[in-house]
Design a protein around this motif. Sequence first.
Motif: not given
Length: 748
Positions: A485-510
Motif C-alpha cells: 500500500t503506497v502512501n503519497q502523504t508520507t512518500a512510503s510503501a507499507q508491505v504486508t507479508l502473510r503465511e510465512l514459515d517462521t522456521a525460514q529466515p527471510i530477506t526482502v529486496y526493493r
Amino acid sequence: MAIPGNFLSATTESIDPNTSGWAAKLNCTLSLGSGGRNGDGVAGIISQATGEMQARTYSSYAVTPAEVYWAFADASSAAIPERIGIRWLNSAGTEISVTWSLTTSSALATWHRISVGGAAPVGAARAQVLISSTATASGQVTYFENVYLGYPLRFAGNLLSFDAEQQEIAGTAWAAETNCTTSRTAPPVSWGVTWYYSGGEVLTCTVTANGNASALCAERPPVTPGVEYLGYAYLNPPTSGSSCWVELRFYDAGGSQLSATRSTLAATGTGWYRQIASAIAPAGAATASLAVGITSGTAGQVFRSEGAVVKARTSTTIGSDPNTNVIPFADAGFEQGVGQWAVTSGVSTIARSTPWNAQAWTDSYSLTVTSSTATASVLRSGLYPVTGGVNWRAIQYVKRIAGGWTMAAAIRWHDATSALITTTTVATVTLAADSFWWEYSEDMAAPAGAAFAQIQLTFTATSTSSTVQLDNVQLVQVLPLRTVTVNQTTASAQVTLRELDTAQPITVYRVLADGSRTIVRGDDGLIEKLTVTADTFIFTDYEAPLGVPFSYRLETFSATTGALSGYALTNSFTLGPGDRNYAWLKDPLRPILNRRVLVKQAPDWSQPIDQQVYRIRGRTNAVVLSGVRSGREGELAVWTQSDEERAAIRFLLATGNVLLWQSAPGMGEEDVYVSVADIQGSRVTTYAPEPWREWRLPLTEVDRPTGGMAGSPTWTVRDVAIENATVLSLISRYATVLNLALDQRAAG
C-alpha cells in the motif's frame, strides 16, 4: 494416546503399565500381555472352565439416566468370538441391567473393534465396561486393550442419529428398500487404533434375487435449499467387482423425492471403503436422506455398510471447520466423477481415477488426464460464484504419473450474465517427475463486476502417452500473500507479508525496473535473513523512490543450511512525486522526522580528491599520486514557509543523523544519502515577523545507514493516551522526551 472424552483412566484404557484398572468377574483370571497398539500392554482373560467368562472395569463411572453412552475396545482371539457390554449400576452399586453388543460373527487373532451403545436405564447412577467371551474349554484366552466408555464419538456435523450412523444401539434407522433383507451383524473388522468412528455392529443387506438391491435410512434430517451437502458411508462389497454405491437424496416438505446423487465405489477388494456423494440441495428441498445399494447383485450376496453421514459441506470430509471453497465438492475432489470439468481443446481425455484410493491427495479419487500426443489441452471447470474486487486464491494438487507435462493455470472472470470479462493467467510450470503430489497456488484479484469464476488449466504433454492427476482444486477468498500500500502523504510503501514459515529466515529486496535490488529496512535493521516470529510480517519502506516503478522480492532460506529455498515477487508500484519544486528530506532511522521541503536551489556538486603532485626534473609530465575520489559535496538551499515548518526542519536536523534526499524524476538529481554540516536559516526579507526562512544545508554524500527504524509518522498524542494509563507510565517506557516523540521505548 488417550482416547478423547474417555471416562476411563489411562491405565484402564491402555492396560499400561498393568491390569489394575480391571477385575475378573466370571469364570476367568486376568493376565498382563504384550503386543498392544495403544501402548504395549494388553489384558488377557483366561477361562477357568467351559462357558462364558467376563472381566469388568475395577471402577464404575457416573452416568445419567436416558443419556446415550458408548463403549468399545480392540479385541483379539484366535479361538472364540467376543462381545462388549455396559453394566448399569444404581447408586448402591447393585446391577440393574447390562446392554450387550452382538457377539462377533467369528474369531479373529488380528486386533478388531467390538462396540456397543445404549441409553442408561431409569435408576442408573454408575456404569462399568464388561468384556465377555464364551469359552469352549479351560485355558482359552481373549485379549483386549484400547477401551473406551463415554459419550458417542460422532462424525462432525452429522445430521443423522448415532444409531443411524453406527448401528450401535438397535439398527432400526435403516430398512430394506429394494430386493434385499436387512439385519445388524458384528463382523470382526480391523480398524486403526486411533480411528474411533467405526467398528462393531454394521448394517448387513442380503440380496433377495438377482438384480439391483438397496437399503434406505428412514431418518429425514432438515436441509436448506442452495446449501451443499455431503452424504457418505463405509461400504463392504461382496466381491471386488461388485458395483456398490451410496446415494444422497433430497425430499420436499411432502416427502416426495426431488433429486438423487449417486457415487459408485470402485473397490479394490472386499474391504471397507468410504464412498462420498455430494450435491447442492435443490429449490424446495426440506429434508435429506442416504441410501446404499448394489447394482446387478446376485441372490444371496451380502453387502454391508456403516459410518453413515449426511452433513453440510465442511472444509474437509470428516472435519468441522467451515467450507471456504466456492468450487463444489464434486468438481474439487472427483469422488463421484469428473464433475463439470471438460476438455475444451486438445486430445486429452479425463476420467475419475480408479480403483478406490489408487490416486488421491484427499479422500479416495482424483481426476486422471491422459494425452496420447505431445500437445496442449485446455481443461475448464464450471462457473462458480465470486465477489468482484477482492483477492482469490486458486489451488490445485497435481501429480505427474507418466510422460512429461507443463501446466498453466488461469481464472476466467465472468459478469452476472456469464459473459467473459477478462482472463488472469500465471506463469507456466513444469511438473516434477518424482510421482509426488505438488501444490500449485496463485493469488488473483477479481475485477470489479465479476460474479462468476472459471478455472482454466492448460496441460501440455511433452511426450506421447502422458498421464497426470489433478485433485483438491480450490478457489477461496483470502487476504493476499503479499500486499503493498503506497502512501503519497508520507512518500512510503507499507508491505504486508502473510503465511510465512517462521522456521525460514527471510530477506526482502526493493527492486527497480532495471533489475537493481536494495535490501529494505525494518524496525530492527535491514531485513536480511531475518527470523520472523509470526506468520504475518509488516514493515513500512520510507526509502522507496519517487516517480519510478518499484516492486519487492521476498526470499526465504533454510534455517539449517542457509540455502535459498524460495522467492516471491509483488506487483509494481509508484509513489507520485507531486510538485517537482519540492523534495523530501528523510531520516531513515527516524521516519517520524521526515519532511517535504520547497527547494530554492539544488547543490552544485563537487567531488574532492586527495592528490599529491610530483614534478620530476627532466620529465615533462608530473607524477600524481591520488586517493579515491570522495562522494559529492554541495549546498542545498530550501525554504520553510511557516513557523511549524521551521520547527520541523530544525527537529529533523537536530539529531545529526544521515538523511536521504529525494527529488522528483527529471530534476537531474538521484536519491542520495547525505550528512548535513553546519546549517543556517535566515529570513528571506528584513521584515521581523517574516515566517519564511532560507536554509543553507551543506551536504556530503555518505553510505546508507544500516540500523533499524524508531518511531512512525503516524505516531500521535492520541496513540500515547491510548497506550498509557497515566503520565507516570511514560517514565519507565521512555528515557527522554525525544524518545517519546519518536516512540523509541526503553528495552524491557
